[in-house]
Design a protein around this motif. Structure first.
Motif, PDB file in Angstrom:
ATOM      1  N   PHE A 137      -2.752  37.673  29.181  1.00  0.00           N
ATOM      2  CA  PHE A 137      -3.610  36.500  29.013  1.00  0.00           C
ATOM      3  C   PHE A 137      -3.456  35.491  30.147  1.00  0.00           C
ATOM      4  O   PHE A 137      -4.333  34.649  30.362  1.00  0.00           O
ATOM      5  CB  PHE A 137      -3.325  35.839  27.660  1.00  0.00           C
ATOM      6  N   PHE A 140      -5.198  31.784  31.045  1.00  0.00           N
ATOM      7  CA  PHE A 140      -6.436  31.557  30.317  1.00  0.00           C
ATOM      8  C   PHE A 140      -6.144  30.821  29.009  1.00  0.00           C
ATOM      9  O   PHE A 140      -5.011  30.814  28.514  1.00  0.00           O
ATOM     10  CB  PHE A 140      -7.122  32.889  29.985  1.00  0.00           C
ATOM     11  N   MET A 142      -8.249  30.341  25.026  1.00  0.00           N
ATOM     12  CA  MET A 142      -9.373  30.723  24.187  1.00  0.00           C
ATOM     13  C   MET A 142      -9.906  29.461  23.525  1.00  0.00           C
ATOM     14  O   MET A 142      -9.218  28.822  22.728  1.00  0.00           O
ATOM     15  CB  MET A 142      -8.936  31.737  23.126  1.00  0.00           C
ATOM     16  N   ASP A 156      -3.529  28.744  24.170  1.00  0.00           N
ATOM     17  CA  ASP A 156      -2.967  29.603  25.203  1.00  0.00           C
ATOM     18  C   ASP A 156      -2.442  30.908  24.600  1.00  0.00           C
ATOM     19  O   ASP A 156      -2.617  31.180  23.405  1.00  0.00           O
ATOM     20  CB  ASP A 156      -1.907  28.857  26.013  1.00  0.00           C
ATOM     21  N   TYR A 157      -1.774  31.706  25.414  1.00  0.00           N
ATOM     22  CA  TYR A 157      -1.296  33.025  24.995  1.00  0.00           C
ATOM     23  C   TYR A 157      -0.323  32.944  23.813  1.00  0.00           C
ATOM     24  O   TYR A 157      -0.196  33.891  23.023  1.00  0.00           O
ATOM     25  CB  TYR A 157      -0.590  33.715  26.168  1.00  0.00           C
ATOM     26  N   LEU A 429     -14.772  40.954  24.350  1.00  0.00           N
ATOM     27  CA  LEU A 429     -14.295  40.070  23.283  1.00  0.00           C
ATOM     28  C   LEU A 429     -15.177  40.273  22.062  1.00  0.00           C
ATOM     29  O   LEU A 429     -16.402  40.376  22.190  1.00  0.00           O
ATOM     30  CB  LEU A 429     -14.334  38.605  23.731  1.00  0.00           C
ATOM     31  N   THR A 466     -10.221  36.590  16.389  1.00  0.00           N
ATOM     32  CA  THR A 466     -10.738  36.768  17.743  1.00  0.00           C
ATOM     33  C   THR A 466      -9.958  37.885  18.416  1.00  0.00           C
ATOM     34  O   THR A 466      -8.722  37.832  18.477  1.00  0.00           O
ATOM     35  CB  THR A 466     -10.614  35.464  18.547  1.00  0.00           C
ATOM     36  N   GLU A 468      -9.707  40.804  21.757  1.00  0.00           N
ATOM     37  CA  GLU A 468     -10.138  41.367  23.032  1.00  0.00           C
ATOM     38  C   GLU A 468      -9.668  42.810  23.103  1.00  0.00           C
ATOM     39  O   GLU A 468      -8.496  43.109  22.810  1.00  0.00           O
ATOM     40  CB  GLU A 468      -9.582  40.568  24.210  1.00  0.00           C
ATOM     41  N   TYR A 476      -5.457  41.494  22.659  1.00  0.00           N
ATOM     42  CA  TYR A 476      -5.374  40.090  22.235  1.00  0.00           C
ATOM     43  C   TYR A 476      -5.943  39.995  20.827  1.00  0.00           C
ATOM     44  O   TYR A 476      -6.995  40.569  20.536  1.00  0.00           O
ATOM     45  CB  TYR A 476      -6.185  39.202  23.187  1.00  0.00           C
ATOM     46  N   LYS A 489     -13.287  32.645  26.394  1.00  0.00           N
ATOM     47  CA  LYS A 489     -12.083  32.622  27.220  1.00  0.00           C
ATOM     48  C   LYS A 489     -12.405  31.993  28.567  1.00  0.00           C
ATOM     49  O   LYS A 489     -13.356  32.408  29.229  1.00  0.00           O
ATOM     50  CB  LYS A 489     -11.535  34.038  27.417  1.00  0.00           C
TER      51      LYS A 489
END
Length: 627
Positions: A137, A140, A142, A156-157, A429, A466, A468, A476, A489
């Motif tokens: 991640f 990035f 979300m 965040d991650y 996603l 959510t 990915e 994710y 994202k």
């Protein structure tokens, strides 16, 4: 109690006043990197942002690092140009935390700052499940936009919120080419969630522009290459909603072009999904422009279809969806399934898009999963998914080439909202944001956005998942205990998103509010009773009337002109609508009798005495207003 009246400052005016105040404070003394000026939440609505300003003796490049709770959580950026006058936005702070921010200059100078933030309230939701790696991640976040009581926020991650906004912002999130966010405004113009238009907002929280639309905004928008914006809207006076799109000039806010879906499609009850009614017959929830074909693709939830129209002429090119029950003269627009693989039609879908190879992707909610009522599939036996179709417009055939979500069954079922995103072939996603269950664990067949009472009482529980996936491997997954319309994202920092001082702009128009041509006969009855809870708010471009009436009560808002100004009368709807597609519940009042009615200031000049007619009695409010 009496009538409440207040003047409500527009967010653009509030922010300009705040900006003038902190710039004046900054100018009181000389600031260098050794004693920089630090302003937390400078534009009032983004509590995890700050602004750091100081002067250099000579131009220098800067590197800014917001330290994470661990090294993988560091957020770092470098402004694109050197400067003597440093204006450094700080994003990615943690709530209720002593944040460390390191600023390093190309001159070799540096400083480490500590920025303490306030605790967030319970509308900033914490993930209940988070599975990814920081290697995947990276830096990035979300970002999700809510449909139930929650904040638009970015995670965040590790599942930590690194940005959120306290305005009641809803629907789609898009980052424009200038680094700003495009999102629906917080100003309601018609129930249940149609707002004045869209905001163009920097990550710092500053609203640079409001694009106002006479019919209001809902669901989605799209930035064209030249900067103009496609915005989903409707023509409210004709009694239908969510069935039109306009192209808005980025510089002026003026409407350049319009697409009315009633021009190309039969309306209620043709093609009806399980949620269709005569008021909301199409329910347009997405728009996508494809440059290769110069066409627009729209998603119509209440006809279970995605349609493609020519950008220039508006001509209908094709329809993706189950053709069952559609009239014979429309069948030529539908595709026929081919291929040996699995195939399911999409039902009450969202977030249509055209992929680079011409494939069509969407989030298939699967609500009811049939055009025939007797075959409706209940939520506990249903599924939602992301799906990709391959179409051939020469022989009008369609093949399903990918899906994710069906294998998860009811756990992933959302009867409303949601989206997909395409990153590259095989990398997607899939956001199932409208999951809800009752206190017995049963999945709900209907949108939960309007169930405020049940949510508060703990008889309805919300979830958002959510995901990915890359080459069908989940890399994710985040669960949040609320419903969120879309997930996007993105990087918190975008080098195009510079902080620019000066007052934001209100562009476009709310239009002229439709008047009732005659005043309803009524006897004068003194001051309006407290039981109606009448409230008025004067905004920069409109008057907003709020009150509480039993459904079906005849109500008229009267502006009685003074000094020759003409009288004006407005019919205030109190008829209860079921709103079968309650996509966003954050604008709803707890009181089921609550009414909100705005009157645009456009076309009105003069001073007016405000009265309210209720059935056969006319009441004074004690409010006098000047436009």
């Amino acid at each position: 109690m009496g009538v409440l009246f207040k003047e409500v400052e527009h967010i653009i005016d509030r922010q300009y006043r705040a900006e003038q105040e902190f710039l004046a404070e900054y100018a009181k003394e000389k600031h260098t990197i050794a004693n920089p000026y630090v302003k937390l939440n400078p534009y009032l609505i983004a509590p995890l942002t700050a602004l750091v300003m100081f002067e250099n003796e000579k131009p220098a490049f800067a590197k800014v690092t917001v330290k994470g709770k661990e090294a993988a959580g560091d957020m770092m950026y470098r402004p694109a140009s050197d400067s003597i006058h440093m204006v450094l936005p700080i994003y990615g702070l943690y709530a209720d935390y002593e944040n460390t921010v390191v600023i390093e200059l190309s001159t070799g100078e540096s400083i480490t700052l500590t920025i303490k933030t306030e605790p967030a309230d319970d509308k900033l939701k914490a993930p209940t499940y988070m599975k990814t790696t920081s290697e995947y991640f990276q830096d990035f976040v979300m970002m999700v936009s809510p449909t139930s009581p929650a904040y638009t926020a970015a995670y965040d991650y590790a599942g930590d919120a690194r940005w959120y906004n306290t305005l009641n912002l809803a629907f789609d999130i898009k980052r424009a080419r200038n680094g700003h966010l495009l999102m629906g405004t917080d100003r309601l113009v018609a129930p249940p969630y149609h707002t004045s238009g869209i905001y163009e907002m920097g990550m710092i929280g500053k609203v640079y522009k409001e694009f106002r639309i006479p019919g209001g905004y809902h669901h989605d928008e799209w930035e064209m290459e030249n900067g103009d914006i496609l915005i989903l809207t409707q023509y409210l006076p004709r009694g239908t909603v969510e069935d039109a799109c306009v192209l808005v000039d980025r510089k002026t806010g003026q409407i350049l072009k319009e697409w009315d879906h009633q021009d190309v499609l039969p309306v209620y009850p043709v093609g009806g999904s399980g949620s269709q009614d005569g008021h909301d017959w199409f329910h347009n929830n997405a728009v996508w422009y494809d440059k290769k074909t110069n066409s627009l693709t729209f998603s119509g939830r209440h006809q279970d279809i995605m349609i493609n129209r020519d950008f220039e002429t508006g001509k209908l090119n094709w329809i993706i969806g189950d053709p069952t029950g559609w009239p014979e003269d429309m069948q030529k627009y539908f595709f026929k399934p081919v291929g040996d693989g699995d195939f399911d039609w999409q039902y009450e879908q969202h977030a249509c898009m055209i992929l680079p190879n011409g494939d069509v992707m969407c989030f298939d909610n699967g609500h009811w999963r049939s055009k025939v009522k007797e075959n409706y599939v209940p939520a506990n036996d249903n599924f939602s998914r992301g799906v990709i179709y391959r179409i051939n417009t020469e022989d009008m055939t369609i093949e399903q080439v990918w899906q994710y979500g069906k294998e998860r069954g009811a756990e992933f079922f959302s009867p409303y909202i949601c989206n997909c995103e395409y990153y590259e072939n095989g990398h997607y996603l899939v956001h199932s944001g409208g999951i809800s269950t009752d206190d017995k664990g049963n999945h709900l067949d209907v949108p939960a956005a309007g169930m405020t009472k049940e949510i508060d009482e703990g008889t309805v529980f919300l979830n958002s998942i959510t995901v990915e996936v890359k080459d069908d491997v989940v890399l994710y997954e985040m669960h949040l205990p609320a419903n969120y319309y879309r997930a996007e994202k993105l990087h918190l920092y975008d080098e195009a998103d510079e902080v620019v001082f000066g007052k934001g702009e209100r562009l476009g128009s709310l239009g002229v509010t439709e008047e009732f041509l005659t005043e309803a006969p009524a006897e004068e009855a003194g001051m309006i009773p407290d039981e109606y809870k009448a409230k008025f708010a004067k905004e920069a471009d409109r008057l907003v009337f709020k009150a509480s009436f039993e459904k079906g009560t005849l109500v008229m808002l009267n502006l009685e002109g003074e000094n020759g100004a003409p009288d004006r009368h407005y019919f205030v709807p109190t008829t209860k609508r079921p709103f079968l597609a309650m996509c966003v519940g954050t604008f709803l009042e707890h009181d089921a009798r609550a009414v909100e009615f705005p009157v645009s200031a456009e076309g009105i000049e003069g001073t007016y005495k405000v009265t309210v007619t209720v059935d056969d009695k006319k009441y004074d409010t004690g409010v006098e207003i000047t436009f």
